[in-house]
Structures are given as C-alpha cells and as structure tokens.
Design a protein around this motif. Sequence first.
Motif, PDB file in Angstrom:
ATOM      1  N   THR A 125       0.288  -1.383   0.204  1.00  0.00           N
ATOM      2  CA  THR A 125      -0.320  -0.243  -0.264  1.00  0.00           C
ATOM      3  C   THR A 125       1.260   1.363  -0.577  1.00  0.00           C
ATOM      4  N   LEU A 126       2.238   1.297   0.715  1.00  0.00           N
ATOM      5  CA  LEU A 126       2.634   2.420   0.811  1.00  0.00           C
ATOM      6  C   LEU A 126       3.856   2.762  -0.743  1.00  0.00           C
ATOM      7  N   LEU A 127       3.849   1.718  -1.371  1.00  0.00           N
ATOM      8  CA  LEU A 127       3.971   1.638  -2.741  1.00  0.00           C
ATOM      9  C   LEU A 127       3.294   2.708  -3.776  1.00  0.00           C
ATOM     10  N   GLU A 128       1.732   2.072  -3.791  1.00  0.00           N
ATOM     11  CA  GLU A 128       0.959   2.350  -4.304  1.00  0.00           C
ATOM     12  C   GLU A 128       1.285   4.493  -3.870  1.00  0.00           C
ATOM     13  N   LYS A 129       1.553   4.480  -2.149  1.00  0.00           N
ATOM     14  CA  LYS A 129       0.952   6.021  -2.321  1.00  0.00           C
ATOM     15  C   LYS A 129       1.986   6.509  -2.892  1.00  0.00           C
ATOM     16  N   ILE A 130       3.330   6.138  -2.692  1.00  0.00           N
ATOM     17  CA  ILE A 130       4.473   6.681  -3.510  1.00  0.00           C
ATOM     18  C   ILE A 130       4.226   6.864  -4.896  1.00  0.00           C
ATOM     19  N   GLU A 131       3.813   5.830  -5.945  1.00  0.00           N
ATOM     20  CA  GLU A 131       3.633   6.192  -7.020  1.00  0.00           C
ATOM     21  C   GLU A 131       2.539   7.073  -7.375  1.00  0.00           C
ATOM     22  N   SER A 132       0.992   7.204  -6.448  1.00  0.00           N
ATOM     23  CA  SER A 132       0.596   7.757  -6.529  1.00  0.00           C
ATOM     24  C   SER A 132       1.048   9.655  -6.228  1.00  0.00           C
ATOM     25  N   VAL A 133       1.547   9.525  -5.397  1.00  0.00           N
ATOM     26  CA  VAL A 133       1.934  11.466  -5.052  1.00  0.00           C
ATOM     27  C   VAL A 133       3.110  11.718  -5.945  1.00  0.00           C
ATOM     28  N   ALA A 134       4.080  10.978  -6.392  1.00  0.00           N
ATOM     29  CA  ALA A 134       4.944  11.490  -7.863  1.00  0.00           C
ATOM     30  C   ALA A 134       4.804  11.347  -8.760  1.00  0.00           C
ATOM     31  N   LEU A 135       3.183  10.803  -9.080  1.00  0.00           N
ATOM     32  CA  LEU A 135       2.182  11.159 -10.135  1.00  0.00           C
ATOM     33  C   LEU A 135       1.095  12.459 -10.494  1.00  0.00           C
ATOM     34  N   SER A 136       1.052  12.577  -9.580  1.00  0.00           N
ATOM     35  CA  SER A 136       0.660  13.913  -8.590  1.00  0.00           C
ATOM     36  C   SER A 136       1.500  15.215  -8.882  1.00  0.00           C
ATOM     37  N   LEU A 137       2.850  14.813  -8.726  1.00  0.00           N
ATOM     38  CA  LEU A 137       3.521  15.995  -9.069  1.00  0.00           C
ATOM     39  C   LEU A 137       4.577  16.236 -10.027  1.00  0.00           C
ATOM     40  N   ALA A 138       4.003  15.516 -10.914  1.00  0.00           N
ATOM     41  CA  ALA A 138       4.973  15.423 -12.736  1.00  0.00           C
ATOM     42  C   ALA A 138       4.210  15.358 -13.654  1.00  0.00           C
ATOM     43  N   SER A 139       2.117  15.895 -12.994  1.00  0.00           N
ATOM     44  CA  SER A 139       1.091  16.405 -13.602  1.00  0.00           C
ATOM     45  C   SER A 139       1.163  17.793 -13.630  1.00  0.00           C
ATOM     46  N   SER A 140       2.029  18.782 -12.129  1.00  0.00           N
ATOM     47  CA  SER A 140       1.965  19.373 -11.874  1.00  0.00           C
ATOM     48  C   SER A 140       3.437  20.239 -11.936  1.00  0.00           C
ATOM     49  N   SER A 141       3.777  21.912 -11.728  1.00  0.00           N
ATOM     50  CA  SER A 141       4.950  21.999 -12.075  1.00  0.00           C
ATOM     51  C   SER A 141       5.895  21.749 -10.845  1.00  0.00           C
ATOM     52  N   GLU A 142       5.018  20.701  -9.431  1.00  0.00           N
ATOM     53  CA  GLU A 142       5.919  20.804  -8.288  1.00  0.00           C
ATOM     54  C   GLU A 142       7.291  19.950  -9.074  1.00  0.00           C
ATOM     55  N   LYS A 143       7.338  19.516  -9.429  1.00  0.00           N
ATOM     56  CA  LYS A 143       8.647  18.049  -9.579  1.00  0.00           C
ATOM     57  C   LYS A 143       9.420  19.615 -10.027  1.00  0.00           C
ATOM     58  N   LYS A 144       9.032  19.565 -11.391  1.00  0.00           N
ATOM     59  CA  LYS A 144      10.411  20.645 -11.837  1.00  0.00           C
ATOM     60  C   LYS A 144      10.975  21.930 -10.836  1.00  0.00           C
ATOM     61  N   LYS A 145      10.397  21.986  -9.866  1.00  0.00           N
ATOM     62  CA  LYS A 145      10.043  23.583  -8.734  1.00  0.00           C
ATOM     63  C   LYS A 145      11.282  22.654  -8.006  1.00  0.00           C
ATOM     64  N   ARG A 146      11.462  21.419  -7.490  1.00  0.00           N
ATOM     65  CA  ARG A 146      11.818  20.516  -6.719  1.00  0.00           C
ATOM     66  C   ARG A 146      13.148  20.787  -7.225  1.00  0.00           C
ATOM     67  N   ARG A 147      13.172  19.415  -8.432  1.00  0.00           N
ATOM     68  CA  ARG A 147      14.256  19.447  -8.897  1.00  0.00           C
ATOM     69  C   ARG A 147      14.927  20.977  -9.309  1.00  0.00           C
ATOM     70  N   ARG A 148      14.642  21.663  -9.146  1.00  0.00           N
ATOM     71  CA  ARG A 148      14.954  23.276  -9.452  1.00  0.00           C
ATOM     72  C   ARG A 148      16.102  23.671  -8.567  1.00  0.00           C
ATOM     73  N   GLN A 149      15.336  24.223  -7.089  1.00  0.00           N
ATOM     74  CA  GLN A 149      15.761  23.641  -5.958  1.00  0.00           C
ATOM     75  C   GLN A 149      16.794  22.693  -5.066  1.00  0.00           C
ATOM     76  N   ALA A 150      16.395  21.648  -5.961  1.00  0.00           N
ATOM     77  CA  ALA A 150      17.814  20.603  -6.265  1.00  0.00           C
ATOM     78  C   ALA A 150      19.383  21.448  -6.237  1.00  0.00           C
ATOM     79  N   TRP A 151      19.148  21.280  -7.667  1.00  0.00           N
ATOM     80  CA  TRP A 151      20.340  21.748  -8.260  1.00  0.00           C
ATOM     81  C   TRP A 151      20.316  22.996  -7.398  1.00  0.00           C
ATOM     82  N   SER A 152      20.062  23.760  -7.274  1.00  0.00           N
ATOM     83  CA  SER A 152      20.582  25.164  -6.240  1.00  0.00           C
ATOM     84  C   SER A 152      21.096  25.105  -5.030  1.00  0.00           C
TER      85      SER A 152
END
Length: 268
Positions: free
Chosen positions: A192-219
């Motif tokens: 169930t935890l794996l399913e929730k991880i994938e669900s959160v990841a899918l939600s992030l990918a469908s928004s700008s949040e994932k790109k924002k986090r990766r830019r912040q990570a680079w910085s």
Amino acid sequence: MVGSVGDETLVIRVTGPPGAGKSTLVSRLVHNWREKKKRVGVVAVDPSSPFTGGSVLGDRVRMMEHALDSEVIIRSMSSRGRLGGLSAAAGGAVRIMAAAGCRRIILETVGVGQSEMDVTRLADVTILVLAPGLGDDVQAMKAGLVEAADLLVINKADRDGAHTLARQIESLPGPCCPLELTVATTGEGVDTLLEKIESVALSLASSSEKKKRRRQAWSTETRAHFADLLLPHLQNMLDNEGHTLPAEPRAAARELLSRFFGKYSTMK
C-alpha cells in the motif's frame, strides 16, 4: 542534486528519527520494487564520527539480502557532519545510479529533527518514518519534518501505541499528508505504501512541483559545493591574515567578502 536525472527516474528520500526502522523499510521497498522488475539504487547515509569522520556504514549489513542482486546498487557513505543528513557526495551518487538505469532511487538519510531542514527537498518525494515508543514529540515536529513530508509512515505498527501516534498526527491542525502504517519486518502495509508513493509521484509530475523541486535541489547542491570549495581558502586567510582583519566579527566577515568578491563588499 537531481537536476540531471531524467523524468523516468523517481528519487525518494526516507528520513526520520533513529530507531524508527528506516533501513528495514528501505530494504523491504527494494524487495517489492525488484519483484516488479525495476532496477533500484540506494544511497544510505550513516552518521559520522566528529573526531575521525569515519562511519560504521551499517546499512550494508542490514541490506545484505540484496548484495548479490546485480539490479540493485547500494552505496553507503558517511554524512561527514553535514547538517540535514546528506553526504556531500550523495548528489553525484544519485546521478550515476540514474545513468546506470536505476528508475527508483532511495536516499536514506541520517535521522534528523526540525533543525536540519536544508535538504528536505533534495528528492522528488520525502517520506518521514516514525515509530511508537521513541519519545517523538509530534507537536514539536509539526513545524519541521511533518509539514515537509509528502508521506508519513508509522513503522513497527504491531507495537503498542502505533494507532495512538497515528491519531496524534491526524489531530494536528492544518492539512496532513497521506499516512500509512507498516511492519517492515513482515512486509505488512508496504504494498500500500508503494502505491501511495507512485500516486504522489504521479501527482507531482502532472504539476509544476516536480520541476520546482529539482531546480531547488540543483540550487541547494550548487550552494553546498560552492561552500566546500570556498571554505578552505577562507580558513587559510583567517589563519594567515586574521591579524589584519577588524576585531568585530561581522566587520571582519565583510572585509573577507570584499577580498573575495570586491563588488559585493557593501553587502550587509
């Protein structure tokens, strides 16, 4: 840190207080992902000695079941005292694992509290692992890791107090991220935890949040490496030219800044 990692790779940070069972849970996540034929990478960061900088690197022992699996890459490293629980080399390790075809990469960091928040977003998804009976003050954590996590896991859920801890978290004011109870030693709740991880990841990918986090990570990683490169030179100047600097530390810092970067000498 993950700025050059492709979108097909998911980087998950697993953190939480010592004793919560993070390593056992990570090992179980790796096992379940391998059943799904995914190549997995793990960067496991252990605390280091403040005197020698060395570390026991115990995660290599706790994940021995994956040692002979060529589709699992495990890299243990010492935190070298870095706040936030991530070794300076962790970013490079993640990129190498991604280049080697790992599509799920786990960053298991040193157990941290709310004062070490600088690297919380150095991953696509952050999982905070808690456990009953560790004396965690959930209210105190509210302003720190609980708010920053994308998923909360109460591990060792077969112990007394697990459901009480869950109710405490759910009763905190403000929105609460998804909460899952697991028993990592048996695998209970991990699917169930794996399913929730994938669900959160899918939600992030469908928004700008994932790109924002990766830019912040680079910085964040760039700042860390900048400091690593600059600090030895700074220390050398303090050792050899300290007598020429103002006695007041803030004024001395401005003078040093002027010597390094002349045009910024007026910064406050």
